[in-house]
Design an enzyme around this catalytic site. Structure first.
Site, PDB file in Angstrom:
ATOM      1  N   LEU A  12       0.805  -1.211   0.000  1.00 14.97           N
ATOM      2  CA  LEU A  12       0.000   0.000   0.000  1.00 14.97           C
ATOM      3  C   LEU A  12       0.845   1.271   0.000  1.00 14.97           C
ATOM      4  O   LEU A  12       1.966   1.305   0.493  1.00 14.97           O
ATOM      5  CB  LEU A  12      -0.938  -0.006   1.210  1.00 14.97           C
ATOM      6  CG  LEU A  12      -1.834  -1.243   1.350  1.00 14.97           C
ATOM      7  CD1 LEU A  12      -2.790  -1.066   2.516  1.00 14.97           C
ATOM      8  CD2 LEU A  12      -2.590  -1.536   0.066  1.00 14.97           C
ATOM      9  N   HIS A  68      -3.628   4.349  -2.016  1.00 14.23           N
ATOM     10  CA  HIS A  68      -4.554   3.520  -1.245  1.00 14.23           C
ATOM     11  C   HIS A  68      -5.057   4.275  -0.010  1.00 14.23           C
ATOM     12  O   HIS A  68      -6.240   4.192   0.338  1.00 14.23           O
ATOM     13  CB  HIS A  68      -3.866   2.234  -0.786  1.00 14.23           C
ATOM     14  CG  HIS A  68      -3.424   1.338  -1.903  1.00 14.23           C
ATOM     15  ND1 HIS A  68      -2.099   1.215  -2.264  1.00 14.23           N
ATOM     16  CD2 HIS A  68      -4.122   0.531  -2.736  1.00 14.23           C
ATOM     17  CE1 HIS A  68      -2.000   0.355  -3.263  1.00 14.23           C
ATOM     18  NE2 HIS A  68      -3.207  -0.076  -3.573  1.00 14.23           N
ATOM     19  N   GLU A 111      -8.752   5.591  -9.819  1.00  8.47           N
ATOM     20  CA  GLU A 111      -8.907   5.747 -11.259  1.00  8.47           C
ATOM     21  C   GLU A 111      -7.648   5.401 -12.055  1.00  8.47           C
ATOM     22  O   GLU A 111      -7.707   5.373 -13.283  1.00  8.47           O
ATOM     23  CB  GLU A 111      -9.349   7.168 -11.595  1.00  8.47           C
ATOM     24  CG  GLU A 111     -10.800   7.446 -11.231  1.00  8.47           C
ATOM     25  CD  GLU A 111     -11.289   8.790 -11.719  1.00  8.47           C
ATOM     26  OE1 GLU A 111     -10.455   9.595 -12.212  1.00  8.47           O
ATOM     27  OE2 GLU A 111     -12.501   9.056 -11.609  1.00  8.47           O
TER      28      GLU A 111
END
Length: 283
Positions: free
Chosen positions: A33, A37, A148
Site C-alpha cells: 500500500l 490507497h 482511477e
C-alpha cells in the site's frame, strides 16, 4: 483496528456492526500500500460507519506467473499505514481461505472487458471479477472504493455489479501522483533508481498532449504520444488508445464523444516493469 484472516470471523464482526445501523465501506487492495490507497481509505472513513480494507494478492487475475511472483508483499507495513488512516478492519485471507474450491466462474462484459487490458492480458478481468464479487459477497459493503489509475478495471467492476445486481455503490477516486507526476502504484517499488528517474516522462508526455490535441487530430495526438515516450531510453509503449470514457471503444475524431480518455501502458526498464496511466482530453 482489527485484522482478520478468516471469513467467518469478519462476517460475525460485521453482523454486529450492521445491527448498530452502521454503513460499511470496502477498499479492495492487493497490498504493497501507498498514499494512493490511503486516500481511498480516508474517503471511505469519511463516508461510512466502518471501513474494511482487504489485503489479498489475488492469483486468478495474473496471467503472467513471473509478474505474480515479483509483486511486493508488505502486510506488516500495510497494516501500520491502514491503522494510521483510520481503517477499522483489515481482511487478509490466505488463497485457500478465499478459494477453498477452484473458482470456475466466467465473467465477460464486452466491450469494456475485452479491449485494451482485456485484449492483452487474457483472463485478467475474469480474475478481477472473481475476487471482487467474492469480496462483495463476504463483506456486503454499501460502498466500494477504487482508484482511477486502474481506469478500465472500474468500468468492468461496474458492469459486473449491474449484471449480478449486487447493490454496491462503486466510488471512483482520482489518481494520486508523486510530486513529479508519476501515478502512484505498488509496482513503483520495483523500479531501480534509474528507472524511477525516467518513469515520470509518461505523465509529462500525456499532459503535454492535451495542448497538442487542441490543434491536431486524434490520430496525430496518438502518434505524438507514442513517439515521444518511445524516444525516452528505457521506456516502450505497449499500447496507447484514445477512447470513449464510458464504452472504452476507440474514437476517431474529437467530436465523437463528450468524454474522451487516453489510456496507456508502458514498459519501463530492462525487467521490465509495466506501468499504466491515463489522461482526460474531454469531459
Amino acid at each position: 483496528m482489527k485484522v482478520y484472516n478468516k471469513i467467518v470471523d469478519l462476517q460475525n464482526e460485521l453482523f454486529k456492526v450492521r445491527k448498530e445501523g452502521k454503513s460499511v465501506g470496502l477498499v479492495p487492495t492487493m497490498g504493497a500500500l501507498h498514499e494512493g490507497h490511503a486516500s481511498l481509505v480516508r474517503r471511505s472513513v469519511e463516508e461510512n460507519g466502518v471501513t474494511v480494507v482487504s489485503v489479498f494478492l489475488n492469483p486468478t487475475q495474473f496471467n503472467d506467473k513471473d509478474d505474480l511472483e515479483r509483486y511486493p508483499r508488505t502486510l506488516e507495513a500495510d497494516c501500520k499505514l491502514l491503522d494510521g488512516v483510520g481503517a477499522d478492519y483489515v481482511f487478509a485471507p490466505s488463497v485457500e481461505e478465499m478459494y477453498p474450491q477452484p473458482d470456475n466462474r466466467k465473467f465477460d462484459y464486452p466491450p469494456v472487458s475485452t479491449v485494451m487490458e482485456g485484449a492483452r492480458r487474457p483472463g485478467h478481468f475474469n480474475g478481477v471479477c472473481q475476487v471482487v464479487s467474492r469480496l462483495f459477497y463476504i463483506v456486503r459493503p454499501d460502498k466500494a472504493y477504487f482508484g482511477e489509475k486502474d481506469w478500465q478495471q472500474i468500468a468492468v467492476v461496474k458492469a459486473m455489479v449491474n449484471s449480478l445486481r449486487l447493490g454496491v455503490e462503486i466510488v471512483s477516486c482520482d489518481i494520486v501522483r508523486e510530486s513529479d507526476g508519476l501515478a502512484m502504484s505498488s509496482r513503483n517499488t520495483l523500479l531501480t533508481s534509474q528507472e524511477r528517474s525516467i518513469a515520470p516522462a509518461i505523465y509529462k508526455v500525456l499532459k503535454d498532449s492535451i495542448t497538442f490535441s487542441k490543434s491536431h487530430t486524434v490520430a496525430e495526438t496518438h502518434n505524438k504520444v507514442v513517439e515521444d515516450i518511445n524516444a525516452v531510453e528505457g521506456l516502450e509503449v505497449e499500447y496507447f488508445e484514445i477512447v470513449d470514457g464510458n464504452t472504452l471503444l476507440p474514437v476517431y475524431g474529437w467530436d465523437d464523444s463528450d468524454y474522451i480518455v487516453g489510456c496507456i501502458t508502458v514498459y519501463c526498464g530492462h525487467t521490465p516493469i509495466r506501468l499504466i496511466d491515463h489522461i482526460k482530453y474531454i469531459g
